[in-house]
Each structure stands twice: as structure tokens, then as C-alpha cells.
Design a protein around this motif. Structure first.
Motif, PDB file in Angstrom:
ATOM      1  N   ARG A 254      37.949  10.148  15.280  1.00 33.57           N
ATOM      2  CA  ARG A 254      38.952  11.371  14.737  1.00 33.57           C
ATOM      3  C   ARG A 254      38.503  12.406  14.236  1.00 33.57           C
ATOM      4  NH1 ARG A 254      40.887   6.288  12.264  1.00 33.57           N
ATOM      5  NH2 ARG A 254      39.567   6.545  10.509  1.00 33.57           N
ATOM      6  N   ASP A 255      37.370  12.592  13.878  1.00 34.15           N
ATOM      7  CA  ASP A 255      36.513  13.797  13.187  1.00 34.15           C
ATOM      8  C   ASP A 255      36.373  14.798  14.252  1.00 34.15           C
ATOM      9  OD1 ASP A 255      36.240  12.673  10.887  1.00 34.15           O
ATOM     10  OD2 ASP A 255      34.213  12.198  11.008  1.00 34.15           O
ATOM     11  N   ILE A 256      36.187  14.118  15.864  1.00 33.41           N
ATOM     12  CA  ILE A 256      36.022  15.114  16.958  1.00 33.41           C
ATOM     13  C   ILE A 256      37.226  15.320  17.947  1.00 33.41           C
ATOM     14  CG2 ILE A 256      33.461  14.830  17.080  1.00 33.41           C
ATOM     15  CD1 ILE A 256      34.036  12.965  19.225  1.00 33.41           C
ATOM     16  N   GLY A 257      38.376  14.608  17.407  1.00 32.04           N
ATOM     17  CA  GLY A 257      39.637  14.944  17.979  1.00 32.04           C
ATOM     18  C   GLY A 257      39.768  14.024  19.239  1.00 32.04           C
ATOM     19  N   LYS A 258      38.846  12.829  19.320  1.00 39.48           N
ATOM     20  CA  LYS A 258      38.939  12.020  20.463  1.00 39.48           C
ATOM     21  C   LYS A 258      39.449  10.509  20.204  1.00 39.48           C
ATOM     22  CE  LYS A 258      36.411  14.417  23.322  1.00 39.48           C
ATOM     23  NZ  LYS A 258      36.467  14.533  24.779  1.00 39.48           N
ATOM     24  N   ALA A 259      40.314  10.636  19.226  1.00 43.61           N
ATOM     25  CA  ALA A 259      40.916   9.522  18.683  1.00 43.61           C
ATOM     26  C   ALA A 259      42.299   9.100  19.255  1.00 43.61           C
ATOM     27  CB  ALA A 259      41.230   9.247  17.097  1.00 43.61           C
ATOM     28  N   GLY A 260      43.132   8.137  18.902  1.00 46.18           N
ATOM     29  CA  GLY A 260      44.450   8.261  19.203  1.00 46.18           C
ATOM     30  C   GLY A 260      44.467   7.807  20.946  1.00 46.18           C
ATOM     31  N   GLY A 261      43.290   7.141  21.423  1.00 48.13           N
ATOM     32  CA  GLY A 261      43.436   6.652  22.792  1.00 48.13           C
ATOM     33  C   GLY A 261      42.763   7.571  23.886  1.00 48.13           C
ATOM     34  N   LYS A 262      42.197   8.596  23.291  1.00 50.54           N
ATOM     35  CA  LYS A 262      41.585   9.879  24.193  1.00 50.54           C
ATOM     36  C   LYS A 262      40.085   9.148  24.803  1.00 50.54           C
ATOM     37  CE  LYS A 262      43.491  13.869  22.355  1.00 50.54           C
ATOM     38  NZ  LYS A 262      43.184  15.106  21.451  1.00 50.54           N
ATOM     39  N   VAL A 263      39.646   8.363  23.629  1.00 48.97           N
ATOM     40  CA  VAL A 263      38.685   7.491  24.019  1.00 48.97           C
ATOM     41  C   VAL A 263      39.087   6.139  23.646  1.00 48.97           C
ATOM     42  CG1 VAL A 263      36.349   6.837  23.652  1.00 48.97           C
ATOM     43  CG2 VAL A 263      36.652   9.383  23.669  1.00 48.97           C
ATOM     44  N   LYS A 264      39.033   5.243  24.600  1.00 43.81           N
ATOM     45  CA  LYS A 264      39.461   3.856  24.270  1.00 43.81           C
ATOM     46  C   LYS A 264      38.522   3.110  23.446  1.00 43.81           C
ATOM     47  CE  LYS A 264      42.978   4.682  27.138  1.00 43.81           C
ATOM     48  NZ  LYS A 264      44.137   4.997  26.605  1.00 43.81           N
ATOM     49  N   MET A 265      39.034   2.416  22.589  1.00 37.88           N
ATOM     50  CA  MET A 265      38.276   1.857  21.310  1.00 37.88           C
ATOM     51  C   MET A 265      38.401   0.321  21.128  1.00 37.88           C
ATOM     52  SD  MET A 265      35.989   2.097  18.735  1.00 37.88           S
ATOM     53  CE  MET A 265      35.532   1.199  17.257  1.00 37.88           C
ATOM     54  N   VAL A 266      37.510  -0.567  21.282  1.00 31.09           N
ATOM     55  CA  VAL A 266      37.875  -2.197  21.027  1.00 31.09           C
ATOM     56  C   VAL A 266      36.802  -2.488  19.823  1.00 31.09           C
ATOM     57  CG1 VAL A 266      37.776  -4.337  22.109  1.00 31.09           C
ATOM     58  CG2 VAL A 266      38.525  -2.474  23.357  1.00 31.09           C
ATOM     59  N   GLY A 267      37.159  -3.069  19.158  1.00 31.11           N
ATOM     60  CA  GLY A 267      36.358  -3.439  17.883  1.00 31.11           C
ATOM     61  C   GLY A 267      36.610  -4.817  17.448  1.00 31.11           C
ATOM     62  N   PHE A 268      36.086  -5.508  16.555  1.00 30.75           N
ATOM     63  CA  PHE A 268      35.998  -6.839  16.163  1.00 30.75           C
ATOM     64  C   PHE A 268      36.156  -7.191  14.773  1.00 30.75           C
ATOM     65  CE2 PHE A 268      34.421 -11.091  16.904  1.00 30.75           C
ATOM     66  CZ  PHE A 268      34.280 -11.596  18.345  1.00 30.75           C
ATOM     67  N   ASP A 269      37.122  -8.033  14.281  1.00 30.37           N
ATOM     68  CA  ASP A 269      37.478  -8.478  12.955  1.00 30.37           C
ATOM     69  C   ASP A 269      38.417  -7.337  12.348  1.00 30.37           C
ATOM     70  OD1 ASP A 269      35.577 -10.373  12.755  1.00 30.37           O
ATOM     71  OD2 ASP A 269      33.877  -9.274  12.078  1.00 30.37           O
ATOM     72  N   SER A 270      39.095  -8.306  11.289  1.00 34.24           N
ATOM     73  CA  SER A 270      40.260  -7.404  10.867  1.00 34.24           C
ATOM     74  C   SER A 270      40.222  -7.101   9.338  1.00 34.24           C
ATOM     75  CB  SER A 270      41.510  -8.671  11.059  1.00 34.24           C
ATOM     76  OG  SER A 270      40.951  -9.754   9.926  1.00 34.24           O
ATOM     77  N   GLY A 271      39.431  -6.103   9.193  1.00 30.68           N
ATOM     78  CA  GLY A 271      39.421  -5.377   7.813  1.00 30.68           C
ATOM     79  C   GLY A 271      40.811  -4.526   7.763  1.00 30.68           C
ATOM     80  N   THR A 272      41.114  -4.180   6.330  1.00 27.90           N
ATOM     81  CA  THR A 272      42.362  -3.641   6.276  1.00 27.90           C
ATOM     82  C   THR A 272      42.492  -2.246   7.007  1.00 27.90           C
ATOM     83  OG1 THR A 272      42.542  -4.508   3.918  1.00 27.90           O
ATOM     84  CG2 THR A 272      43.892  -2.379   4.557  1.00 27.90           C
ATOM     85  N   GLN A 273      41.278  -1.334   6.939  1.00 26.75           N
ATOM     86  CA  GLN A 273      41.293  -0.444   7.721  1.00 26.75           C
ATOM     87  C   GLN A 273      41.244  -0.447   9.414  1.00 26.75           C
ATOM     88  OE1 GLN A 273      41.510   2.881   6.399  1.00 26.75           O
ATOM     89  NE2 GLN A 273      41.803   3.490   8.621  1.00 26.75           N
TER      90      GLN A 273
END
Length: 333
Positions: free
Chosen positions: A242-261
Motif C-alpha cells: 500500500r505504501d508504494i501504491g502497488k496494493a489492490g491487486g497491482k501486485v498479486k498477494m497470497v498469504g497464510f492465516d486469518s488475523g483480523t487485519q
């Protein structure tokens, strides 16, 4: 050190060193004290584990079993000495049994063997240990979870692009297996190039954020997809994107676990997939399986608690909602 702890434990234990704390002579009645020792106590994942252990404690008490859960572990998931000392202290205390999520697959072998040799059975949960002397291993199939993540990211990228794997910590068996499964899955996509796979996020969101910033400073203009193998780096990397304007699917991101954030990031489109475990079930089965062993019942050596790939498209399905929003408050408040 071990001798000193044993002497202290003998002095403090109400029932003395000749007998497990709270256990009856026949081992099939009386009361039980079960130490549940997580890798850390800060992240939401471990709070879900704790909730599951409390759920098991309540159910056993409803059946007339006198059982007490002792929840104790280091704050940070890189405090090997702290976790070792916790295992040793509970061994000296002669608790009825230990349910342990080892934060280092090798460093905890000695303390676990000492506990077992001292008559304290040990259940392993979440992350593996390089021994087979434990009662049972209750965990996600972490390798399979990594494969799910790799296959999903490969599809998101249509089989092409540059990928970063931000690892978690050396010696963490659970995340190392996820990372291995992820890399294996990407072999199905020959046009995907892994441009970084040797950096580690460390145990907190802060260390993960710094590692994420460093990676994006170097590869931000060429990376197309990223995988992070647990909660802290997943949250940290999403923020760095988000800080560099690459969030929102511009860079595809896959993570692990279900924390609130992490769940919020999935919902707002900054994360395109989460491989989600069932930590509440893991904590529950850790305690229940140990109790069954103490009763003399035969238990499975390996219990898989499952993992699911959650996306924006399926996150509102009842099964997925239960995994994304475990009822922690029901058991911890």
C-alpha cells in the motif's frame, strides 16, 4: 540448569516429585494439569489456539474431569531460550502433560526428550519436531497448504511473471514446509520466475515490515506476485505494498492465516488469497488427544486439522466465515 529447575519443581509441587501434579495413582482418575505452550502469545493465531484449549478444558469439566489448562509461552516467536525454559519448568513441576508448538524443530528436541524421560508426555501441535517420541502431532498439512498458495498465485498471474517468497524464520518447521510446498507448486508454471526467496520476515509485524520494505525497494518495479507463509509477514507485506501504491491487486498477494487485519486486507482487495488453518480446532484436539492418552487410549500419531484457500469470492460462505472469524471471545473472556 535442568537439575536446579527439577529441585525447584519438587519444592513447589503440591503432590511431590514422586507423582505427576494432580494425577491419581492409577492415572485414570483424579485431576490433570496440562501445560499448553505456544510459539508466542502475541498474534491472533495463538489466541485461537488458546481458545481451543479452553474449549477442551470446559468440555472435560462438564464430563466431570478435573483438568486445568496452564497457558504459558514467550511473547515473541524467536525466544527459543524462553520456550525451552518454559518446557523445563513444567517438566520440573511434573504436570500431567504438555501440549507444545515448538518454535525451533531442533532446539526443542532435548527439552522434550527430558520431559518424556521424566514421565511427562508431550503432544506436538502446529509445527514439527525432529523426533518421533511425542504422543501425537496435531497440525495443518503445511506442505499441502503451501501448494495451495503456489497454485493459486500461479493462476492469478496466468502462469507468467516475477514472484517473491518472503520466508518467516529459520527453524520454524511449519513455515518451512509451507515455503517448500509453495516453491514446488510453482514448478508447474515454467514462465514464472522467483526473483527472491532468501529473505526472512522475522517474528513480528515490525520486522516483517522492514523486510518487506527492503524487498520492494529492490524489486518493486518488477515483482508481479508475492507469498508470505504466516500472519505477521502477510500483514506487513500488504502494508508495504500500500505504501508504494502497488496494493489492490497491482501486485498479486497470497498469504497464510486469518488475523483480523489479514481478513480486512482480503476483503478490501489488497490480498488475493489466504490459506487458512483451524487453530481453534488444533488447540482443542491437542488437549483432548493428550487426555485420551493419559486415559490409556490409543491415539493417532498424526492428526491433520485441515487448511482451506479463502478468496474474496468464497469468504462469505459459512464454512469459510467460521475459519476467518473463530469465536475467541467465547472462550477467553
Amino acid at each position: 540448569m535442568k537439575s536446579l529447575l527439577l529441585l525447584i519443581g519438587c519444592a513447589l509441587a503440591i503432590t511431590g516429585c514422586g507423582k505427576r501434579e494432580g494425577a491419581s495413582a492409577d492415572g485414570k482418575s483424579g485431576s490433570y494439569t496440562v501445560a499448553v505452550i505456544p510459539k508466542g502469545t502475541t498474534h491472533e493465531f495463538w489466541k485461537s489456539i488458546h481458545a481451543g484449549a479452553v474449549k477442551a478444558e470446559r468440555e472435560l469439566k462438564e464430563k466431570g474431569v478435573k483438568v486445568q489448562i496452564v497457558w504459558q509461552g514467550p511473547l515473541r516467536e524467536d525466544d527459543r531460550n524462553g520456550q525451552i525454559q518454559t518446557v523445563e519448568a513444567n517438566t520440573a513441576r511434573r504436570v500431567s502433560g504438555i501440549v507444545l508448538a515448538p518454535l525451533d524443530s531442533q532446539a526443542l528436541v532435548g527439552p522434550v526428550h527430558s520431559a518424556i524421560d521424566g514421565g511427562v508426555p508431550v503432544m506436538i501441535m502446529d509445527s514439527g519436531l525432529k523426533t518421533d517420541r511425542y504422543v501425537s502431532f496435531v497440525a495443518t498439512d503445511n506442505y499441502k497448504g503451501g501448494v495451495l498458495a503456489g497454485e493459486h498465485l500461479g493462476k492469478l498471474l496466468n502462469g507468467k511473471g516475477n514472484v517473491i517468497l518472503l520466508r518467516y524464520a529459520v527453524g520454524s518447521a511449519s513455515t518451512e514446509e509451507r515455503e517448500a510446498g509453495f516453491l514446488e507448486a510453482l514448478k508447474k508454471f515454467p514462465e514464472i520466475k522467483i526473483i527472491s526467496q532468501d529473505q526472512y520476515a522475522g517474528p513480528t509485524r515490525e520486522t516483517g515490515y522492514q523486510a518487506s520494505q527492503n524487498l520492494l525497494n529492490r524489486y518493486g518495479n518488477e515483482v508481479n506476485g508475492i507469498f508470505c507463509p504466516c500472519e505477521p509477514p502477510t500483514i506487513a507485506m500488504a502494508k508495504a505494498l500500500r505504501d508504494i501504491g502497488k496494493a489492490g491487486g497491482k501486485v498479486k498477494m497470497v498469504g497464510f492465516d486469518s488475523g483480523t487485519q489479514s481478513v480486512a486486507d482480503l476483503k478490501n482487495g489488497d490480498v488475493q488469497g489466504l490459506v487458512v488453518q483451524d487453530p481453534l480446532r488444533m488447540g482443542y484436539l491437542g488437549v483432548i488427544t493428550l487426555y485420551q492418552h493419559l486415559q490409556g487410549d490409543k491415539v493417532e500419531k498424526r492428526i491433520d486439522t485441515g487448511a482451506k484457500l479463502v478468496t474474496a469470492e468464497n469468504m462469505d460462505q459459512p464454512e469459510m466465515k467460521d475459519l476467518l472469524h473463530p469465536p475467541i471471545d467465547k472462550y477467553l473472556n
